[in-house]
Design a protein around this motif. Structure first.
Motif, PDB file in Angstrom:
ATOM      1  N   GLY A  42      -3.707 -13.511 -26.066  1.00  0.00           N
ATOM      2  CA  GLY A  42      -2.239 -14.448 -26.657  1.00  0.00           C
ATOM      3  C   GLY A  42      -2.488 -14.990 -27.721  1.00  0.00           C
ATOM      4  O   GLY A  42      -1.111 -14.758 -28.617  1.00  0.00           O
ATOM      5  N   HIS A  43      -3.453 -15.310 -28.120  1.00  0.00           N
ATOM      6  CA  HIS A  43      -3.796 -16.263 -29.108  1.00  0.00           C
ATOM      7  C   HIS A  43      -3.277 -15.072 -30.471  1.00  0.00           C
ATOM      8  O   HIS A  43      -2.723 -15.328 -31.714  1.00  0.00           O
ATOM      9  CB  HIS A  43      -4.760 -17.202 -28.899  1.00  0.00           C
ATOM     10  CG  HIS A  43      -4.993 -18.242 -29.271  1.00  0.00           C
ATOM     11  ND1 HIS A  43      -5.542 -18.529 -27.281  1.00  0.00           N
ATOM     12  CD2 HIS A  43      -4.878 -19.184 -29.366  1.00  0.00           C
ATOM     13  CE1 HIS A  43      -5.363 -19.453 -27.623  1.00  0.00           C
ATOM     14  NE2 HIS A  43      -5.088 -20.673 -28.366  1.00  0.00           N
ATOM     15  N   HIS A  44      -4.429 -14.115 -30.347  1.00  0.00           N
ATOM     16  CA  HIS A  44      -3.990 -12.983 -31.287  1.00  0.00           C
ATOM     17  C   HIS A  44      -3.095 -12.428 -31.513  1.00  0.00           C
ATOM     18  O   HIS A  44      -2.699 -11.627 -33.197  1.00  0.00           O
ATOM     19  CB  HIS A  44      -5.457 -11.461 -30.827  1.00  0.00           C
ATOM     20  CG  HIS A  44      -6.334 -12.127 -30.610  1.00  0.00           C
ATOM     21  ND1 HIS A  44      -7.467 -11.306 -30.697  1.00  0.00           N
ATOM     22  CD2 HIS A  44      -7.632 -14.008 -30.550  1.00  0.00           C
ATOM     23  CE1 HIS A  44      -9.005 -11.954 -29.977  1.00  0.00           C
ATOM     24  NE2 HIS A  44      -8.726 -13.733 -30.249  1.00  0.00           N
ATOM     25  N   SER A  45      -2.207 -12.086 -30.636  1.00  0.00           N
ATOM     26  CA  SER A  45      -0.605 -11.521 -31.172  1.00  0.00           C
ATOM     27  C   SER A  45       0.128 -12.819 -31.256  1.00  0.00           C
ATOM     28  O   SER A  45       0.539 -12.598 -32.607  1.00  0.00           O
ATOM     29  CB  SER A  45      -0.167 -11.028 -29.855  1.00  0.00           C
ATOM     30  OG  SER A  45       1.289 -11.067 -29.786  1.00  0.00           O
ATOM     31  N   LEU A  46      -0.222 -14.111 -31.571  1.00  0.00           N
ATOM     32  CA  LEU A  46       0.608 -15.293 -32.221  1.00  0.00           C
ATOM     33  C   LEU A  46      -0.055 -15.137 -33.249  1.00  0.00           C
ATOM     34  O   LEU A  46       1.397 -15.411 -34.884  1.00  0.00           O
ATOM     35  CB  LEU A  46       0.363 -16.577 -31.940  1.00  0.00           C
ATOM     36  CG  LEU A  46       1.306 -16.935 -30.211  1.00  0.00           C
ATOM     37  CD1 LEU A  46       0.440 -18.276 -29.546  1.00  0.00           C
ATOM     38  CD2 LEU A  46       2.470 -16.870 -30.457  1.00  0.00           C
ATOM     39  N   TRP A  47      -1.276 -14.955 -33.544  1.00  0.00           N
ATOM     40  CA  TRP A  47      -1.140 -15.327 -35.567  1.00  0.00           C
ATOM     41  C   TRP A  47      -0.895 -13.711 -36.244  1.00  0.00           C
ATOM     42  O   TRP A  47      -0.295 -14.363 -36.803  1.00  0.00           O
ATOM     43  CB  TRP A  47      -2.800 -14.849 -35.716  1.00  0.00           C
ATOM     44  CG  TRP A  47      -4.005 -16.623 -34.374  1.00  0.00           C
ATOM     45  CD1 TRP A  47      -3.163 -17.572 -34.359  1.00  0.00           C
ATOM     46  CD2 TRP A  47      -5.227 -16.090 -33.894  1.00  0.00           C
ATOM     47  NE1 TRP A  47      -4.145 -18.752 -33.568  1.00  0.00           N
ATOM     48  CE2 TRP A  47      -5.224 -17.495 -33.379  1.00  0.00           C
ATOM     49  CE3 TRP A  47      -5.813 -15.727 -33.761  1.00  0.00           C
ATOM     50  CZ2 TRP A  47      -6.335 -18.481 -32.967  1.00  0.00           C
ATOM     51  CZ3 TRP A  47      -6.895 -16.447 -33.269  1.00  0.00           C
ATOM     52  CH2 TRP A  47      -7.060 -17.050 -32.834  1.00  0.00           C
ATOM     53  N   ARG A  48      -1.355 -12.742 -35.407  1.00  0.00           N
ATOM     54  CA  ARG A  48      -0.658 -11.342 -36.216  1.00  0.00           C
ATOM     55  C   ARG A  48       0.721 -11.434 -36.328  1.00  0.00           C
ATOM     56  O   ARG A  48       1.187 -10.874 -37.159  1.00  0.00           O
ATOM     57  CB  ARG A  48      -1.265 -10.211 -35.202  1.00  0.00           C
ATOM     58  CG  ARG A  48      -2.377  -9.958 -35.024  1.00  0.00           C
ATOM     59  CD  ARG A  48      -3.430  -8.317 -34.855  1.00  0.00           C
ATOM     60  NE  ARG A  48      -4.241  -8.407 -34.938  1.00  0.00           N
ATOM     61  CZ  ARG A  48      -4.957  -8.468 -33.740  1.00  0.00           C
ATOM     62  NH1 ARG A  48      -4.908  -8.633 -32.585  1.00  0.00           N
ATOM     63  NH2 ARG A  48      -6.158  -7.982 -34.652  1.00  0.00           N
ATOM     64  N   ASN A  49       1.416 -12.042 -35.619  1.00  0.00           N
ATOM     65  CA  ASN A  49       2.908 -11.709 -35.267  1.00  0.00           C
ATOM     66  C   ASN A  49       3.416 -12.751 -36.341  1.00  0.00           C
ATOM     67  O   ASN A  49       5.114 -12.772 -36.507  1.00  0.00           O
ATOM     68  CB  ASN A  49       3.206 -11.659 -33.630  1.00  0.00           C
ATOM     69  CG  ASN A  49       3.273 -10.170 -33.648  1.00  0.00           C
ATOM     70  OD1 ASN A  49       3.093  -9.130 -34.289  1.00  0.00           O
ATOM     71  ND2 ASN A  49       3.069 -10.094 -31.699  1.00  0.00           N
ATOM     72  N   GLY A  50       2.530 -13.888 -36.497  1.00  0.00           N
ATOM     73  CA  GLY A  50       3.686 -14.685 -36.762  1.00  0.00           C
ATOM     74  C   GLY A  50       3.448 -14.906 -38.513  1.00  0.00           C
ATOM     75  O   GLY A  50       2.992 -14.262 -38.775  1.00  0.00           O
TER      76      GLY A  50
END
Length: 127
Positions: free
Chosen positions: A29-37
């Motif tokens: 979840g964290h990784h997705s937020l970072w990648r899509n931010g």
């Protein structure tokens, strides 16, 4: 006579699986937020700290999980994110211009689809 001694081992594996599953879900979840931010708005210090904490959390999981694909995949994802932080930091330098972006893409020999004037608004995943 049925031998039930392996039940405690199965119970231990299921408990470990549950821990790994919960850990993986939170980290992804964290990784997705970072990648899509938007990469310019990422708090790189926070990401560095969080990935270090994630590595510690992973290493604290039971030893039998360390050989599992999901464990190895998470370690790899975290390592990739840590390797990207200095690059993103350099790209976010206020003196970075479109001409520098063009030179970077040309130097790397990349076939990049982001126009130089749009890279400031791109997500980390697009970079």
């Amino acid at each position: 006579i049925v031998d039930f001694t392996c039940i405690s081992e199965f119970k231990s594996d299921i408990e470990t699986l549950e821990k790994v599953w919960t850990t993986s879900k939170g980290m992804k979840g964290h990784h997705s937020l970072w990648r899509n931010g938007h990469w310019k708005s990422l708090n790189l210090g926070s990401i560095t700290h969080e990935t270090e904490c994630q590595l510690l959390e992973l290493r604290s999981l039971p030893e039998n999980a360390h050989s599992w694909d999901v464990y190895c995949g998470l370690i790899e994802n975290i390592t990739q994110i840590q390797e990207c932080v200095p690059i993103v930091k350099s790209l976010s330098n206020s003196s970075m211009r479109a001409r520098h972006w063009k030179l970077l893409v040309r130097t790397l020999g990349a076939q990049h689809s982001i126009a130089p004037d749009r890279f400031q608004q791109a997500s980390l995943k697009e970079l």
